[in-house]
Write a protein that holds these residues in place. Structure first.
Motif, PDB file in Angstrom:
ATOM      1  N   UNK A   2       2.907  -7.714  -1.893  1.00  0.00           N
ATOM      2  CA  UNK A   2       1.703  -7.464  -1.091  1.00  0.00           C
ATOM      3  C   UNK A   2       1.190  -6.058  -1.307  1.00  0.00           C
ATOM      4  N   UNK A   4      -0.377  -2.489   0.244  1.00  0.00           N
ATOM      5  CA  UNK A   4      -0.539  -1.648   1.423  1.00  0.00           C
ATOM      6  C   UNK A   4      -1.447  -0.493   1.049  1.00  0.00           C
ATOM      7  N   UNK A   7      -3.382   6.158   1.174  1.00  0.00           N
ATOM      8  CA  UNK A   7      -4.541   7.055   1.315  1.00  0.00           C
ATOM      9  C   UNK A   7      -4.466   8.253   0.377  1.00  0.00           C
ATOM     10  N   UNK A 344      -0.719   0.550  -2.628  1.00  0.00           N
ATOM     11  CA  UNK A 344       0.560   0.486  -3.327  1.00  0.00           C
ATOM     12  C   UNK A 344       1.025  -0.952  -3.293  1.00  0.00           C
ATOM     13  N   UNK A 346       3.877  -3.679  -3.130  1.00  0.00           N
ATOM     14  CA  UNK A 346       5.256  -3.878  -2.675  1.00  0.00           C
ATOM     15  C   UNK A 346       5.739  -5.190  -3.283  1.00  0.00           C
TER      16      UNK A 346
END
Lengths: 349, 489
Positions: A2, A4, A7, A344, A346
């Protein structure tokens, strides 16, 4: 697996991702070339061939000129939140303005400056209409400016086929050749009309300073990033938006003047005046991320792609639109890299 | 029932949760207490499948489980009532609830309502299934969210700051409902930063600070002072006394009418004297935003408003120049995230930095440094984009900018909303200092304690009408609650 939000990506991560995605684009492009029966390696070499000799570089420069002028203006307009998709039409209006001065006013030393002025003014007027509709009625400028492209297109067709059709052009759809006074000087034997190039570089520098060093630019940046904050502060949002839009239209108009006064030396069919510069410049502006100065980098980059596509067309007799495929794949790669660098991945479930 | 073991979650260099372990049993209410930024939301997001933990295990009824998505969380029996209702306003209650169900592609309204009634037969509905969500009050919307959560027949129910949108009375009703669910055997995790609530409802209280669990107490062991010390890491000083107001009238509002969608704000009249704080409470959406926005020049209005004897202009830029500062309802409206701290501090006055046409960034940053120091804004540098700052520090940036010109009137809306206790204390201190210098303050807040602590007089908005103002001495929490909920003092 997934995604995420990330920032604060590190520079290494950003660079790595861009390299990865550009590689991916090249790979896909190779597939396109293979499907066309062309060796990908030879095609890559041809794509970069304009960088190899002066003639090629001149080709790149000539295509960079309109991209630079329009891209600088659009990078400002986009930053302020005015999504001008109609630079192509504004360019054509600029060409019309130039042709009017060249063909119908007595020639003299004032001719060229007047052409740039009227061309730019018509470009600004053209986008000004869309900007006014947006400010006054909230009409989406994406739609209005896009539609105005067609109006401009057929206006030019009408002019070259009707009232402005040349006396000495037989059946062709274009005006008479501009007089000597209305022709831009070029570098040697090339098609590089350097005064327009200087205007483009100047515009990028000027807009950069305007945006980041003046109160007007400060207000523009507030409005562009946070319209609610602009309202809270009592900034004149409509006026700010209008000015930014007019600047982008003016610069697109200048680009149109450059094309007819520097290369074609007459007003002709719209598809021949511009090879979609108004659209390609959107990419230049997008890649510059709202920094006019960076257009000095992105415009030549796209210039290489356009000139390289031309080389592909000539050497391999591929259709010219292969340029769009090349540009499109690179753009997708850049967008992908940009989006992913802010996230990012995962892998663990 | 549910057990978290050594959960750790990092975002880049920031550790949002460090080895947090929690346990909640059947029929138990566990309160998760902590300031904003303490890691409560991250922990809940992990539990509800929005984030994956970097380390640690989640055990449900003794078995280790993975929660890769909210859908998986629901299948496992973990349900969440979000802080702000996430409903589709234009649809009815039944239609919103239907989103959580497996339904055939076509179904009749009656079949849906019948099915919902059957599924929810153990729970009182409390709202009409056919009512459009847009017409519900904040409390009723939350009720719908709770029903939606219950549809999945959860074993664990998470309530994320559930009382932030409720009146005191609605909060009481929610607590009764929680007790009922507790009796049915649900494990409840109740997240809050309000001490009174936590003490009223929880069986056990876990306190988070800086991403770590700093302690866990049973209800019997816990008292306010201990909890505050655990939350903040120190004890909080009580607010200083506010001096009485002066004679001079700063703001005079007569028969103010602010048109808007739904009911207008109307018949609002009050006077505000120098050195006076008028606190205005109200259930969210009762006209607070409209009142403040009108006075701040952001909304058209009718009626007479005089500022220092002159008619109040309706242009925000002129208002600021005249000495009217405005802390906006939404922090996001008061700053530009991509611009630097220094630029945000100059948002009102940037033209003054360009006497010769070009902005003097050195002067701007020099003055920014002074404000950063004076207001103790935590930022790596004046050039850091504001979006990298925490909520409390962003609020301090807004406050510093609005107060730097020495305003005569401050319109402050939720000045400490979502700000940690330490920052809130500093914001309150600054406002009181301003008041001592003779400024008038219109304080609109959802935090009744804040209003009662700072104000000379208090009022409430109820359906667009101003109830009060009454002197602070005559007002209690209960009285304010009545003014908010029933429109009478």
């Amino acid at each position: 697996m997934r995604l995420e939000l990330d920032p604060n990506p590190t520079p290494a991560k950003i660079l790595g991702l861009y390299a990865l995605f550009l590689g991916l684009a090249l790979l896909l492009l190779g597939g396109v070339f293979l499907a066309y029966g062309v060796s990908p390696l030879r095609a890559y070499a041809l794509l970069l061939s304009p960088l190899g000799d002066t003639l090629g570089l001149a080709e790149v420069a000539r295509r960079t000129i309109p991209l630079l002028l329009i891209g600088a203006g659009l990078s400002l307009a986009f930053r302020v939140g005015f999504f001008n998709i109609g630079a192509e039409g504004q360019l054509l209006l600029g060409a019309v303005g130039a042709a009017y001065v060249a063909l119908f006013l007595p020639p003299g030393p004032w001719t060229l400056p007047l052409m740039f002025l009227l061309g730019g003014a018509l470009g600004a007027l053209w986008v000004g209409l869309a900007a006014w509709l947006r400010v006054r009625f909230g009409a989406s400028e994406i739609l209005t400016t896009l539609m105005q492209n067609y109006l401009a297109y057929y206006l030019v067709v009408y002019l070259v086929a009707g009232p402005w059709k040349g006396q000495f052009v037989f059946g062709f759809l274009y005006t008479d050749r501009f007089p000597q006074e209305a022709q831009l000087p070029r570098l040697g034997d090339t098609l590089v009309h350097w005064p327009t190039l200087l205007l483009g570089v100047g515009a990028a520098l000027l807009l950069q300073v305007l945006l980041f060093r003046t109160p007007l630019g400060f207000a523009w940046r507030i409005l562009g990033e946070n319209p609610a904050a602009a309202r809270y502060l009592g900034l004149k949002g409509g006026r700010l938006l209008l000015v930014a839009a007019l600047v982008s239209g003016f610069l697109a108009g200048l680009a149109g003047v450059g094309e007819v006064a520097g290369i074609h030396l007459r007003l002709l069919e719209p598809a021949q005046i511009s090879l979609g510069y108004g659209f390609t410049a959107i990419l230049a502006a997008w890649l510059a991320r709202g920094r006019p100065l960076l257009v000095l980098l992105t415009a030549p980059l796209l210039g290489v792609i356009l000139a390289g596509g031309d080389a592909l067309k000539l050497s391999l007799s591929m259709p010219f639109r292969v340029v769009d495929v090349v540009a499109g794949l690179f753009l997708l790669a850049l967008i992908g890299a940009e989006a992913l660098s802010r996230h990012r991945l995962i892998w663990r479930r | 029932m549910l057990k978290l073991e050594n959960i750790t979650k990092r975002f880049g260099p920031v550790v949002a949760n460090r080895r947090v372990s929690l346990e909640v049993g059947r029929g138990e209410v566990l309160a998760l207490l902590g300031e904003n930024g303490a890691g409560k939301t991250t922990l809940v997001s992990i539990l509800y499948g929005l984030y994956a933990p970097d380390e640690g295990r989640i055990l449900l009824e003794g078995r280790e489980v993975r929660v890769p998505s909210p859908k998986a969380a629901q299948r496992l029996g973990i349900a969440l009532v979000p802080q702000h209702p996430e409903l589709i306003e234009a649809h009815t209650v039944a239609e919103n609830l239907a989103l959580g169900l497996d339904l055939p592609p076509f179904f009749s309204r009656r079949a849906l309502e019948g099915r919902l009634r059957e599924l929810l037969k153990d729970h009182p509905l409390g709202v009409a299934l056919e009512a459009p969500v847009a017409r519900l009050s904040a409390g009723e919307k939350q009720r719908v969210e709770l029903l939606r959560a219950l549809l999945s027949r959860p074993k664990v129910l998470i309530l994320d700051e559930p009382t932030s949108v409720l009146t005191p009375k609605e909060a009481q009703e929610l607590f009764q409902e929680i007790r009922r669910l507790q009796a049915l055997g649900l494990a409840v995790i109740f997240i809050s930063h309000k001490l009174d609530e936590v003490l009223a409802i929880a069986d056990r209280i876990a306190v988070l600070r800086g991403g770590e669990k700093v302690g866990e107490l049973s209800r019997k062991e816990a008292d306010k002072e201990t909890l505050v010390r655990m939350m903040v890491g120190r004890s909080v000083a009580p607010l200083p006394k506010v001096p009485p107001p002066r004679e001079e009238v700063v703001l005079e509002v007569e028969d103010l009418v602010v048109p808007r969608h739904g009911f207008p704000v109307q018949g609002v009249s009050f006077a505000l004297r120098a050195g006076e704080v008028l606190g205005v409470a109200g259930v969210a959406g009762s006209g607070q935003s409209e009142l403040v926005e009108a006075l701040a020049g952001l909304r058209p209005y009718r009626g007479s408003v005089r500022f220092l004897g002159q008619p109040l202009p309706k242009d925000p830029a002129r208002l600021y120049a005249l000495g009217v500062a405005h802390i906006p309802e939404e922090r996001a409206m008061g700053v530009v995230g991509g611009m630097s701290v220094a630029e945000n501090l100059a948002l009102r006055t940037f033209r003054a930095y360009a006497p010769k046409g070009l902005l003097d960034y050195r002067a701007m940053e020099r003055e920014a440094r002074a404000l950063i120091e004076g207001y103790r804004i935590k930022t790596p540098s004046p050039r850091t984009p504001v979006r990298f700052l925490s909520g409390g520090n962003v609020q301090k940036v807004i406050l510093a900018r609005e107060l730097k010109g020495g305003p005569r009137l401050l319109l402050a809306m939720h000045p400490t909303y979502g700000v940690d206790v330490g920052a809130a204390e500093e914001v309150h201190g600054r406002i009181l200092e301003l008041v001592r210098q003779g400024a008038a303050v219109l304080l609109v807040s959802e935090d009744l304690d804040e209003i009662l602590a700072l104000s000379h007089r208090v009022a409430a908005l109820y359906h667009g009408r101003l109830v009060g103002p009454i002197p602070r001495e005559a007002a209690s929490r209960e009285a304010l609650g009545r003014m908010m909920a029933e429109g009478r003092a």
